[in-house]
Design a protein around this motif. Structure first.
Motif, PDB file in Angstrom:
ATOM      1  N   GLN A   8      46.255  40.181  42.609  1.00  0.00           N
ATOM      2  CA  GLN A   8      44.831  40.432  42.410  1.00  0.00           C
ATOM      3  C   GLN A   8      44.249  41.357  43.473  1.00  0.00           C
ATOM      4  OE1 GLN A   8      43.576  36.432  42.331  1.00  0.00           O
ATOM      5  NE2 GLN A   8      43.911  36.182  40.138  1.00  0.00           N
ATOM      6  N   GLU A   9      45.062  41.663  44.486  1.00  0.00           N
ATOM      7  CA  GLU A   9      44.559  42.507  45.574  1.00  0.00           C
ATOM      8  C   GLU A   9      45.309  43.824  45.583  1.00  0.00           C
ATOM      9  OE1 GLU A   9      45.529  40.212  48.942  1.00  0.00           O
ATOM     10  OE2 GLU A   9      43.813  38.840  48.720  1.00  0.00           O
ATOM     11  N   GLU A  10      44.810  44.719  46.393  1.00  0.00           N
ATOM     12  CA  GLU A  10      45.578  45.909  46.710  1.00  0.00           C
ATOM     13  C   GLU A  10      46.853  45.397  47.390  1.00  0.00           C
ATOM     14  OE1 GLU A  10      46.238  49.696  46.465  1.00  0.00           O
ATOM     15  OE2 GLU A  10      44.301  48.858  45.845  1.00  0.00           O
ATOM     16  N   ILE A  11      48.026  45.711  46.845  1.00  0.00           N
ATOM     17  CA  ILE A  11      49.240  45.099  47.399  1.00  0.00           C
ATOM     18  C   ILE A  11      49.725  45.885  48.621  1.00  0.00           C
ATOM     19  CG2 ILE A  11      51.562  44.284  46.879  1.00  0.00           C
ATOM     20  CD1 ILE A  11      50.869  44.402  43.951  1.00  0.00           C
ATOM     21  N   THR A  12      49.680  45.244  49.780  1.00  0.00           N
ATOM     22  CA  THR A  12      50.189  45.927  50.969  1.00  0.00           C
ATOM     23  C   THR A  12      51.666  45.598  51.150  1.00  0.00           C
ATOM     24  OG1 THR A  12      49.723  44.089  52.452  1.00  0.00           O
ATOM     25  CG2 THR A  12      47.944  45.697  52.116  1.00  0.00           C
ATOM     26  N   ASP A  13      52.382  46.527  51.772  1.00  0.00           N
ATOM     27  CA  ASP A  13      53.808  46.297  52.043  1.00  0.00           C
ATOM     28  C   ASP A  13      53.986  45.062  52.904  1.00  0.00           C
ATOM     29  OD1 ASP A  13      54.165  48.553  50.672  1.00  0.00           O
ATOM     30  OD2 ASP A  13      55.169  49.682  52.270  1.00  0.00           O
ATOM     31  N   GLU A  70      54.992  33.236  36.422  1.00  0.00           N
ATOM     32  CA  GLU A  70      54.814  33.736  35.055  1.00  0.00           C
ATOM     33  C   GLU A  70      54.623  32.575  34.073  1.00  0.00           C
ATOM     34  OE1 GLU A  70      57.098  37.871  36.063  1.00  0.00           O
ATOM     35  OE2 GLU A  70      58.220  36.232  35.131  1.00  0.00           O
ATOM     36  N   ALA A  71      55.354  31.477  34.320  1.00  0.00           N
ATOM     37  CA  ALA A  71      55.209  30.293  33.450  1.00  0.00           C
ATOM     38  C   ALA A  71      53.817  29.668  33.615  1.00  0.00           C
ATOM     39  CB  ALA A  71      56.283  29.261  33.782  1.00  0.00           C
ATOM     40  N   ASP A  72      53.216  29.891  34.771  1.00  0.00           N
ATOM     41  CA  ASP A  72      51.916  29.295  35.110  1.00  0.00           C
ATOM     42  C   ASP A  72      50.759  29.961  34.347  1.00  0.00           C
ATOM     43  OD1 ASP A  72      50.165  27.623  36.418  1.00  0.00           O
ATOM     44  OD2 ASP A  72      50.293  28.617  38.357  1.00  0.00           O
ATOM     45  N   ILE A  73      51.046  31.071  33.692  1.00  0.00           N
ATOM     46  CA  ILE A  73      49.985  31.740  32.927  1.00  0.00           C
ATOM     47  C   ILE A  73      49.863  31.036  31.585  1.00  0.00           C
ATOM     48  CG2 ILE A  73      49.190  33.923  31.953  1.00  0.00           C
ATOM     49  CD1 ILE A  73      51.229  35.323  33.761  1.00  0.00           C
ATOM     50  N   THR A  74      48.817  30.235  31.429  1.00  0.00           N
ATOM     51  CA  THR A  74      48.681  29.498  30.166  1.00  0.00           C
ATOM     52  C   THR A  74      47.378  29.872  29.467  1.00  0.00           C
ATOM     53  OG1 THR A  74      47.681  27.628  31.323  1.00  0.00           O
ATOM     54  CG2 THR A  74      50.046  27.518  30.965  1.00  0.00           C
ATOM     55  N   SER A  75      46.818  30.988  29.871  1.00  0.00           N
ATOM     56  CA  SER A  75      45.570  31.430  29.243  1.00  0.00           C
ATOM     57  C   SER A  75      45.794  31.650  27.743  1.00  0.00           C
ATOM     58  CB  SER A  75      45.119  32.743  29.890  1.00  0.00           C
ATOM     59  OG  SER A  75      44.084  33.301  29.136  1.00  0.00           O
ATOM     60  N   LYS A  76      44.805  31.251  26.953  1.00  0.00           N
ATOM     61  CA  LYS A  76      44.921  31.447  25.507  1.00  0.00           C
ATOM     62  C   LYS A  76      44.415  32.839  25.123  1.00  0.00           C
ATOM     63  CE  LYS A  76      46.731  27.539  24.812  1.00  0.00           C
ATOM     64  NZ  LYS A  76      47.369  27.695  26.143  1.00  0.00           N
ATOM     65  N   HIS A  87      47.728  39.614  33.370  1.00  0.00           N
ATOM     66  CA  HIS A  87      48.438  38.872  34.427  1.00  0.00           C
ATOM     67  C   HIS A  87      49.911  39.272  34.466  1.00  0.00           C
ATOM     68  CE1 HIS A  87      45.284  36.312  35.769  1.00  0.00           C
ATOM     69  NE2 HIS A  87      45.147  35.658  34.627  1.00  0.00           N
ATOM     70  N   LEU A  88      50.518  39.327  33.289  1.00  0.00           N
ATOM     71  CA  LEU A  88      51.946  39.660  33.242  1.00  0.00           C
ATOM     72  C   LEU A  88      52.196  41.064  33.791  1.00  0.00           C
ATOM     73  CD1 LEU A  88      53.071  38.071  29.848  1.00  0.00           C
ATOM     74  CD2 LEU A  88      53.826  37.417  32.146  1.00  0.00           C
ATOM     75  N   GLU A  89      51.290  41.985  33.444  1.00  0.00           N
ATOM     76  CA  GLU A  89      51.436  43.348  33.971  1.00  0.00           C
ATOM     77  C   GLU A  89      51.325  43.347  35.490  1.00  0.00           C
ATOM     78  OE1 GLU A  89      48.470  45.835  32.120  1.00  0.00           O
ATOM     79  OE2 GLU A  89      49.392  45.429  30.145  1.00  0.00           O
ATOM     80  N   ASN A  90      50.364  42.579  36.009  1.00  0.00           N
ATOM     81  CA  ASN A  90      50.208  42.515  37.468  1.00  0.00           C
ATOM     82  C   ASN A  90      51.456  41.958  38.134  1.00  0.00           C
ATOM     83  OD1 ASN A  90      47.702  43.584  37.319  1.00  0.00           O
ATOM     84  ND2 ASN A  90      46.611  41.640  37.570  1.00  0.00           N
ATOM     85  N   PHE A  91      52.031  40.931  37.517  1.00  0.00           N
ATOM     86  CA  PHE A  91      53.253  40.360  38.092  1.00  0.00           C
ATOM     87  C   PHE A  91      54.410  41.355  38.031  1.00  0.00           C
ATOM     88  CE2 PHE A  91      51.686  35.818  37.412  1.00  0.00           C
ATOM     89  CZ  PHE A  91      51.346  35.697  38.744  1.00  0.00           C
ATOM     90  N   ALA A  92      54.416  42.163  36.976  1.00  0.00           N
ATOM     91  CA  ALA A  92      55.476  43.181  36.868  1.00  0.00           C
ATOM     92  C   ALA A  92      55.351  44.155  38.039  1.00  0.00           C
ATOM     93  CB  ALA A  92      55.385  43.907  35.535  1.00  0.00           C
ATOM     94  N   ILE A  93      54.105  44.449  38.415  1.00  0.00           N
ATOM     95  CA  ILE A  93      53.898  45.350  39.563  1.00  0.00           C
ATOM     96  C   ILE A  93      54.386  44.672  40.844  1.00  0.00           C
ATOM     97  CG2 ILE A  93      52.166  46.592  40.945  1.00  0.00           C
ATOM     98  CD1 ILE A  93      50.470  46.748  38.338  1.00  0.00           C
ATOM     99  N   VAL A  94      54.049  43.387  41.003  1.00  0.00           N
ATOM    100  CA  VAL A  94      54.506  42.653  42.196  1.00  0.00           C
ATOM    101  C   VAL A  94      56.036  42.657  42.242  1.00  0.00           C
ATOM    102  CG1 VAL A  94      54.573  40.403  43.351  1.00  0.00           C
ATOM    103  CG2 VAL A  94      52.463  41.171  42.280  1.00  0.00           C
ATOM    104  N   ARG A  95      56.661  42.379  41.100  1.00  0.00           N
ATOM    105  CA  ARG A  95      58.135  42.368  41.053  1.00  0.00           C
ATOM    106  C   ARG A  95      58.725  43.717  41.481  1.00  0.00           C
ATOM    107  NH1 ARG A  95      61.393  38.644  38.299  1.00  0.00           N
ATOM    108  NH2 ARG A  95      60.289  37.016  37.150  1.00  0.00           N
TER     109      ARG A  95
END
Ligand code: ATP
Ligand code: MG
Length: 476
Positions: free
Chosen positions: A346-351, A373-379, A387-395
């Motif tokens: 959710q933030e600017e990702i710093t190294d 990723e499993a924790d995302i239960t939004s309908k 959220h999934l896209e953001n996690f892909a960036i984190v990964r």
């Protein structure tokens, strides 16, 4: 002939039994799973014998190969041996009667039907004859075949008595319902609810063995919902039961954390067979009731629930008789870290934030990402995708940084011994200060994860602390 007894082992048992003038039958899980066409990884075979199960086990093993070792449990009148993938258990047919206050029945020799009567469910009481004149015949005095077709869990005798006699059967009912996706028949479920309090006489070890089987099912939530509905959950796992419910203030509600936890568990079950990762999913929000707060300005919050949750885990593991070893510490760590990738995304990702996460998660980083990723239960599909896209960036960022800085299994490039020998000091506070300064500088990206840079920083830091390197220091 019944397809369930095509394996050669059954003809061998049959021959030996007829020579002994004993009667032998396959019973229980093998018959049930075969009739359901369910592939079982373990080949557990239960043989019931009218006469001595121990004798028949010995003679059968002897006929196959005299070197096979037979384990005998004289107290239980059972014997078993392994042959290839098979684990074959022999038991003399018995009749059981129970006294209240104990799971241990009085046992006497009985007929096949007596033995079927003492079984927990109709689908587990099905037997197939291995005797010459009736070989392959299905013996089904309680309508187990019908219940298999109707996908029903039902006790052969009065369910109230069955559960009161051995309350572990209640958890087994839930386990089979979850594994087979069967329904617990109405009267059986009613008796289960009525007898829930009896579960207290069962040891935690027996209960957790069944719970872990529920955990390993394709959709474990089915089992936990049944445990909740029957009242068993409140007794065996009150912390989980406590997550139930929704509170509303000023028209604002928080989510039901019990249902959410189950959804996360089901989600992760699609992606992992790691029992402990599944436990981390079930327990990730366990401290939410403890940390729940409402303010008009910010609404509902659960500050620090990840940390408080990780601290609750040793007590939970101890009581449930889960292992107090590295598996527990792994679950604690994942619960403690489960918000970190979310905050990052959710933030600017710093190294440096990525390096710190890698440092703390170590080799469990991939499991942590699966949990998040499993924790995302939004309908809301759009929000979920975001959220999934953001996690892909984190990964992706994790991958980049790991490739560059190798933080995952961080080993300090300058060791405590090197600091001690360089300055000729004793182990103590200064060594810790220097080591931490080096670690922080690496994680913050101020110096690279290399020996030379770390050593330079050590010398500078040492000087600040009033230390001087020894003249003859070999590393100087
Ligand atoms: P699985 O091996 O997949 O767990 P299973 O049915 O073989 O399933 P086991 O625990 O191996 O289950 O038990 C073998 C058989 O023994 C069961 O099918 C059932 O007939 C009987 N049984 C086991 N536990 C009980 C119990 N607590 N009360 C009555 N019968 C039981
Ligand atoms: Mg079995």
């Amino acid at each position: 002939m019944n397809i369930c007894i095509n394996d050669k082992i059954f003809t061998i048992i049959s021959e030996v039994a007829s020579g002994e003038s004993a009667e032998a039958y396959v019973i229980g899980g093998w018959v049930r799973d075969c009739l359901l066409d369910r592939n079982h990884p373990e080949k557990d075979i239960d043989i019931v014998v009218t006469g001595s199960g121990i004798e028949l086990a010995r003679k059968t093993a002897d006929k196959i190969n005299p070197r096979i070792r037979v384990s005998v449990f004289r107290n239980f009148g059972t014997a078993m041996f392994r042959w290839g993938d098979y684990e074959i258990e022999f038991v003399g047919a018995r009749k059981e009667s129970y006294r209240s206050g104990s799971r241990k029945p009085l046992v006497e020799d009985g007929t096949l039907e007596d033995d079927q009567r003492r079984r927990d469910f109709t689908i587990n009481a099905l037997a197939i004859s291995l005797n010459k004149d009736t070989y392959g015949q299905l013996l089904d005095p309680f309508g187990g075949m019908d219940d298999l077709r109707k996908k029903i869990i039902r006790t052969p005798l009065d369910p109230g008595m069955t559960f009161s006699d051995d309350p572990l059967r209640m958890i087994r009912a839930v386990r089979f319902a979850t594994q087979l996706r069967f329904t617990v028949e109405e009267k059986t479920f009613k008796a289960l609810s009525e007898n829930a309090a009896r579960i207290r006489i069962v040891s935690a070890e027996r209960i957790i063995a069944e719970i872990n089987k529920i955990m390993m099912c394709n959709k474990p939530s089915v089992g936990f919902r049944l445990l909740e509905k029957s009242g068993l959950l409140a007794i065996i796992f009150p912390e989980l039961d406590n997550l139930k419910g929704v509170e509303k203030k000023d028209g604002r509600a928080h989510k039901d954390n019990f249902l959410h936890s189950l959804e996360v568990l089901d989600n992760i079950a699609l992606n992992t067979d790691n029992l402990w990762l599944r436990w981390a999913a079930l327990l990730h929000d366990i401290a939410k009731p403890l940390t729940k707060k409402y303010t008009r300005e910010t609404g509902w919050s659960f500050h620090g629930h990840e940390y408080r949750g990780s601290k609750m885990i040793p007590d939970i593991f101890r009581r449930l008789k889960l292992p107090l070893n590295e598996h527990m510490r792994y679950v604690q760590k994942l619960v403690d870290l489960h918000l970190r990738p979310i905050v990052l995304s959710q933030e600017e990702i710093t190294d440096s934030a990525i390096r710190r996460l890698l440092f703390e998660a170590g080799d469990d980083i991939d499991d942590l990402m699966l949990l998040c990723e499993a924790d995302i239960t939004s309908k809301n599909e759009k929000r979920k995708m975001k959220h999934l896209e953001n996690f892909a960036i984190v990964r992706e960022k994790l991958r980049e940084i790991e490739e560059k800085d190798a933080i995952r299994n961080f080993q300090p490039p300058v060791t405590g011994e090197e600091i001690i020998s360089t300055f000729g000091i004793k182990p103590g506070k200064s060594v810790g200060i220097i080591k931490n300064a080096i670690r922080d500088a690496i994680l913050d990206g101020i110096i690279p994860n290399e020996h030379k840079a770390a050593r330079d920083l050590m010398l500078r830091k040492g000087r600040e602390l009033g230390l001087t390197p020894l003249e003859n220091d070999p590393g100087a």
